[in-house]
Design a protein around this motif. Structure first.
Motif, short mmCIF file in Angstrom:
data_model
loop_
_atom_site.label_atom_id
_atom_site.label_comp_id
_atom_site.label_asym_id
_atom_site.label_seq_id
_atom_site.Cartn_x
_atom_site.Cartn_y
_atom_site.Cartn_z
N ASP A 73 5.56 4.42 6.10
CA ASP A 73 6.02 2.98 6.12
C ASP A 73 5.68 2.13 7.64
O ASP A 73 5.96 0.90 7.80
N GLU A 74 4.90 2.78 8.42
CA GLU A 74 4.56 2.47 9.66
C GLU A 74 5.54 1.72 10.47
O GLU A 74 5.30 1.03 11.36
N ARG A 75 6.72 2.42 10.22
CA ARG A 75 7.89 2.08 11.03
C ARG A 75 8.10 2.96 12.44
O ARG A 75 8.79 2.48 13.34
N THR B 183 14.68 8.70 6.35
CA THR B 183 13.75 7.88 6.30
C THR B 183 14.19 6.33 6.56
O THR B 183 13.36 5.42 6.94
#
Length: 328
Positions: A232-234, A298
């Motif tokens: 999720d590129e976080r 997550t």
């Protein structure tokens, strides 16, 4: 619950003979004991495309590249030995396959056409350059030259000519980088400085932010190794040897923030890998010889409890085969 298949690249030693494979259960994190999959000595890094596994290898008569056919009933390796020492990184790039050689300071560009493997060209960055990776960014290759404190830029469309660099302060040691999916941001882990840098990657590369991973004066002699970006590129995940820590960073636009430092579950963590759903993180601890799975939240990105550990001598790299998922 499902079971994923993964592969381990290993250093050549009496305890390790090549590429190993293992499984992990996505709900429990339970790992199978890795078993030898293919005899590919010194296959320290792995890449996968279209049911073909690529690995740099080192034999009795030289070193080079092995391509392993995963679609065959038994793994078959096509090998081309063109180098004197083994590479440390490999990446697919269309018809090309690039390997980085830390000790020789070179990148070898191989080409595969009609199932024939050949050496297209070899790029030299100087003896002791410490080439540790090749990143593909459109028509540009990025080569972190760790011992030269720079990332060299290579223009593929100009016959692989050098086309500039990203310079770093002396003694930082850029080791590995990762792009976001849009290739608008680049994140680089500095081995010697134990830091992560972020760059804007549109119309060249411009500095955005940096975060040092360890408190000042803590864990002297520690060196950062692998860097991974969550799906999720976080969040970014980094392994740190010496301190034997795993670091979690939040990606907040162009800014980075250190969220967590937690133990790697062993000695000398090299590669780390996130399961496709992001709920598991695996760490390969080379010196203590084990593969360890951890739970990941997550939502927060934080690494939770250790779930399982199995013996994995000389493990250096971890690769999931997302095409093989079995129900349990």
């Amino acid at each position: 619950m499902a079971r994923l298949t993964g592969y381990l690249g290993t250093y050549r030693s009496p305890k390790s003979a090549g590429v190993f494979h293992f499984t992990v259960e996505t709900d429990s994190g339970a790992l199978s004991v890795p078993a030898l999959f293919c005899d590919a000595p010194d296959a320290k890094y792995l890449a996968l495309r279209d049911r073909t596994l690529a690995a740099p290898v080192r034999g009795e008569k030289g070193a080079g590249l092995a391509l392993i056919d995963l679609a065959a009933g038994a793994p078959r390796a096509q090998t081309l030995l063109t180098e004197e020492s083994g590479g440390c990184h490999v990446v697919f790039d269309g018809d090309y396959i690039h390997t980085a050689n830390f000790h020789a300071g070179t990148v070898s560009v191989y080409r595969r056409a009609e199932n024939a493997l050949s050496l297209h060209t070899r790029l030299s960055f100087g003896a002791g350059a410490g080439c540790h990776q090749v990143l593909v960014h459109g028509d540009t290759l990025l080569v972190p030259c760790m011992e030269q404190d720079r990332i060299c830029l290579i223009d593929k469309s100009a016959d692989f000519a050098q086309a500039g660099e990203i310079a770093f302060a002396p003694g930082t040691g850029p080791r590995h980088g990762v792009f976001d999916r849009a290739h608008e941001r680049l994140f680089v882990v500095e081995e010697k400085e134990c830091a992560v840098y972020s760059y804007r990657a549109q119309n060249g590369f411009s500095y955005a932010d940096q975060v040092v991973l360890l408190p000042p004066g803590a864990f002297p002699g520690s060196t950062a190794a692998a860097i991974r970006l969550s799906a999720d590129e976080r969040f970014l995940y980094v392994s740190v040897r010496g301190a034997n820590q795993l670091a979690v960073l939040a990606v907040e636009g162009e800014r980075l923030a250190l969220l967590q430092l937690t133990g790697s579950g062993g000695d000398h963590p090299r590669d780390i890998a996130l399961s496709p759903d992001g709920r598991l993180l695996l760490a390969a601890n080379r010196f203590s010889g084990e593969l360890v799975s951890f739970a990941v939240d997550t939502g927060s990105g934080l690494i939770g409890k250790e779930l399982c550990r199995v013996p994995a001598p000389e493990a250096v790299s971890i690769l999931f085969d997302a095409s093989i998922t079995e129900p349990v």
